[in-house]
Design a protein around this motif. Structure first.
Motif, PDB file in Angstrom:
ATOM      1  N   ALA A 208     -42.550  -7.925 -76.429  1.00 47.77           N
ATOM      2  CA  ALA A 208     -42.238  -6.922 -77.765  1.00 47.77           C
ATOM      3  C   ALA A 208     -40.918  -6.935 -78.320  1.00 47.77           C
ATOM      4  O   ALA A 208     -40.545  -7.357 -79.565  1.00 47.77           O
ATOM      5  CB  ALA A 208     -42.631  -5.364 -77.367  1.00 47.77           C
ATOM      6  N   LEU A 209     -39.733  -6.999 -77.530  1.00 49.34           N
ATOM      7  CA  LEU A 209     -38.474  -7.188 -77.650  1.00 49.34           C
ATOM      8  C   LEU A 209     -38.135  -8.576 -78.243  1.00 49.34           C
ATOM      9  O   LEU A 209     -37.433  -8.604 -79.760  1.00 49.34           O
ATOM     10  CB  LEU A 209     -37.366  -6.879 -76.694  1.00 49.34           C
ATOM     11  CG  LEU A 209     -37.352  -5.592 -75.919  1.00 49.34           C
ATOM     12  CD1 LEU A 209     -36.655  -5.265 -74.690  1.00 49.34           C
ATOM     13  CD2 LEU A 209     -36.893  -4.707 -77.094  1.00 49.34           C
ATOM     14  N   ALA A 210     -38.869  -9.478 -77.810  1.00 45.91           N
ATOM     15  CA  ALA A 210     -38.714 -11.035 -78.392  1.00 45.91           C
ATOM     16  C   ALA A 210     -39.206 -11.199 -79.870  1.00 45.91           C
ATOM     17  O   ALA A 210     -38.769 -11.874 -80.853  1.00 45.91           O
ATOM     18  CB  ALA A 210     -39.048 -12.070 -77.341  1.00 45.91           C
ATOM     19  N   ALA A 211     -40.306 -10.446 -79.899  1.00 52.69           N
ATOM     20  CA  ALA A 211     -41.087 -10.576 -81.165  1.00 52.69           C
ATOM     21  C   ALA A 211     -40.211  -9.771 -82.312  1.00 52.69           C
ATOM     22  O   ALA A 211     -40.066 -10.253 -83.479  1.00 52.69           O
ATOM     23  CB  ALA A 211     -42.544 -10.134 -81.392  1.00 52.69           C
ATOM     24  N   ARG A 212     -39.874  -8.562 -81.947  1.00 49.79           N
ATOM     25  CA  ARG A 212     -39.055  -7.728 -82.820  1.00 49.79           C
ATOM     26  C   ARG A 212     -37.794  -8.586 -83.065  1.00 49.79           C
ATOM     27  O   ARG A 212     -37.289  -8.276 -84.365  1.00 49.79           O
ATOM     28  CB  ARG A 212     -38.709  -6.455 -82.029  1.00 49.79           C
ATOM     29  CG  ARG A 212     -38.268  -5.343 -83.034  1.00 49.79           C
ATOM     30  CD  ARG A 212     -39.221  -4.706 -83.511  1.00 49.79           C
ATOM     31  NE  ARG A 212     -38.821  -3.861 -84.474  1.00 49.79           N
ATOM     32  CZ  ARG A 212     -38.682  -4.084 -86.088  1.00 49.79           C
ATOM     33  NH1 ARG A 212     -38.998  -5.127 -86.530  1.00 49.79           N
ATOM     34  NH2 ARG A 212     -38.132  -3.188 -86.870  1.00 49.79           N
TER      35      ARG A 212
ATOM     36  N   GLY B 291     -43.503 -13.825 -76.879  1.00 48.50           N
ATOM     37  CA  GLY B 291     -43.199 -12.806 -78.082  1.00 48.50           C
ATOM     38  C   GLY B 291     -42.697 -13.505 -79.415  1.00 48.50           C
ATOM     39  O   GLY B 291     -43.148 -13.381 -80.462  1.00 48.50           O
ATOM     40  N   GLY B 292     -41.886 -14.715 -79.093  1.00 46.98           N
ATOM     41  CA  GLY B 292     -41.288 -15.418 -79.965  1.00 46.98           C
ATOM     42  C   GLY B 292     -42.180 -16.130 -80.884  1.00 46.98           C
ATOM     43  O   GLY B 292     -42.291 -16.096 -82.009  1.00 46.98           O
ATOM     44  N   ALA B 293     -43.121 -16.817 -80.026  1.00 49.96           N
ATOM     45  CA  ALA B 293     -44.102 -17.822 -80.642  1.00 49.96           C
ATOM     46  C   ALA B 293     -45.075 -16.801 -81.298  1.00 49.96           C
ATOM     47  O   ALA B 293     -45.684 -17.203 -82.528  1.00 49.96           O
ATOM     48  CB  ALA B 293     -44.898 -18.519 -79.691  1.00 49.96           C
ATOM     49  N   ALA B 294     -45.372 -15.741 -80.934  1.00 49.64           N
ATOM     50  CA  ALA B 294     -46.467 -14.777 -81.510  1.00 49.64           C
ATOM     51  C   ALA B 294     -46.074 -14.264 -83.022  1.00 49.64           C
ATOM     52  O   ALA B 294     -46.650 -14.074 -83.975  1.00 49.64           O
ATOM     53  CB  ALA B 294     -46.851 -13.538 -80.656  1.00 49.64           C
TER      54      ALA B 294
END
Length: 466
Positions: free
Chosen positions: A30-34, A456-459
């Motif tokens: 979640a932190l990586a996607a955010r 997270g980053g890829a999503a």
């Protein structure tokens, strides 16, 4: 029972990125996607994010970090990858091992710099199989602190965490694209939430007795020391969608859970010179091979009980861990001035225990190797007064799972990625191979934070492209 439904219902709400599970894997994802600007919703079945992370020591292995440099620890991702493969007898996918080892250092430095997690290096003992000091933890050396700090970071980053949200079904199109999920609330109500990308971070199947009996029959009756919510949902959903799985027999056991207290006793008690004996006062294995494979050996002893024996010096090292301090506070750690008194307090045959300890000290003095293959060269002697803990073996979590690519995308049986599904932590196939002996200390949290970061980053990129 969790299911996949090939239909597209009306959704009450939709999220660009949906994460199932709020342990270390889900929160890091979640932190990586955010960090890439994506809107995230994390679904957690419990009232408060805990998961298996909270039951661990919270130590993340990482290579090439600034903390290692400061301590003079010589390490690299390549050396870390070599250690992982050696422990697992080259069973894991070398590409996955290389990817996780390469991500390990950057991820925890990012967590420290971007989110204030105050890591430090464990530099007073090495876990089995690690050729360098590379375990990084927060001050209490506890998984509870780790998951709490990750939750706080997620909340500060405006990540929406819905607790009491048990995912009971996935909805998918015929081409295997997941469009959303159904959640059950504690009051019996149900909601449907749509998604652009789905990250499975709900661990493995350690809490599912049927799956354990099927894939790890030797541990079917073992104490389960993981989260009861680890029911294998990710694997079952993935299989229903045609995903590839691998090494489902792989798992992390532990041969030193205080009994009946149910508290993890750090393996530093062994690696710094301690030993384990059974009810006959005799050793039964090479304890230095690792705590994961030790679980089955302990379970095989009379009443599935063993005794971990060490001394005050080792207790001082172990005391950096919150679990050990709790064990002392609850009276799980027995003290004795000499071997005779120790035998009496543990209910062991005094002559046998004295002979065992004498033989261990003889081997240490000579730098010898015992009949089990354990080398005592360079190992410090045990000096009375002694310490001991009555322990049993346990299953902690499974290591096999859904096969993922470098971006943690779930791979189908045809070799290609599923359209929008990612997996991290225990939901993904780890790098421990098919057996307990393949588990290198920290592999669980390595898979959680590194695959979580990648997922997270890829999503987020995936959701932004729609």
């Amino acid at each position: 029972m969790s299911v996949v439904r090939f239909e597209t219902p009306d959704y009450e709400v939709e999220a660009p990125v949906l994460v199932v599970g709020a342990g270390a894997a889900g929160l890091v994802a979640a932190l990586a996607a955010r960090a890439k600007g994506a809107e995230i919703v994390v679904l957690e079945r419990d009232p408060l994010p805990r998961g298996s992370t909270a039951l661990s020591a919270g130590l993340i292995p990482a290579a090439g970090t600034r903390w290692q440099t400061a301590a003079g620890a010589q390490d690299s991702p390549e050396l870390f990858a070599a250690d992982i493969l050696a422990k697992a007898e080259n069973e894991p996918d070398p590409a996955a091992v290389k990817r996780l080892a390469a991500l390990s250092g950057p991820v925890i430095e990012w967590l420290a710099d971007a989110h204030g997690l105050d890591f430090s290096l464990v530099d007073d003992f090495r876990y089995p199989g690690h050729s360098a000091y590379r375990m990084h933890g927060l001050p209490s050396r506890s998984g509870e602190e780790l998951v709490d700090r990750l939750r706080q970071a997620a909340e500060a980053a405006d990540v929406a965490i819905l607790t009491g949200a048990h995912v009971t079904a996935l909805f998918a199109t015929p081409d295997r694209r997941v469009t959303g999920v159904e959640i059950a609330r504690p009051d019996g109500s149900r909601e449907r939430i749509g998604c652009g990308a789905l990250i499975l971070a709900c661990n493995g199947y350690g809490g599912n007795k049927e799956l354990v009996a099927q894939h790890i029959p030797q541990m079917r009756d073992a104490l389960y020391f993981g989260h009861p919510g680890n029911q294998g949902d990710a694997v079952l959903w993935g299989e229903a969608l045609g995903a590839r799985t691998r090494h489902l027999g792989g798992h992390q056991g532990h041969g030193s859970v205080a009994h009946p207290h149910g508290i993890l006793i750090t393996w530093a008690t062994i690696m710094e010179g301690g030993v384990q004996v059974n009810a006959e006062g005799r050793r039964f294995a090479d304890e230095s091979q690792g705590y994961s494979e030790a679980a089955a050996g302990v379970i095989a002893q009379p009443d599935a009980i063993a005794f971990t024996i060490f001394d005050a010096r080792i207790a001082g090292i172990a005391r950096q861990f919150e679990d050990f301090r709790q064990a002392e506070a609850q009276g799980a750690v027995i003290e004795a001035a000499d071997a005779t008194t120790l035998a009496e307090r543990l209910g062991l045959p005094a002559d046998a225990l004295a002979h065992t300890l004498d033989e261990v000290e003889r081997l240490k003095a000579q730098g010898g190797t015992d009949t089990f293959g354990r080398s005592f060269s360079g190992v410090k002697p045990l000096v009375p007064p002694y310490r001991a803990v009555r322990v049993t073996g346990a299953l902690f979590h499974t290591q096999g799972g859904l096969v993922v690519d470098d971006d943690a995308r779930v791979v189908g049986e045809d070799g290609g990625p599923l359209p929008n599904m990612f997996a991290a932590g225990g939901a993904a196939c780890g790098v421990s191979g098919s057996k307990a002996s393949g588990y290198l200390s920290g592999n669980g949290l390595l898979s959680a934070v590194a695959w979580g970061y990648a997922a997270g980053g890829a999503a987020a990129d995936d959701a932004a492209s729609r």
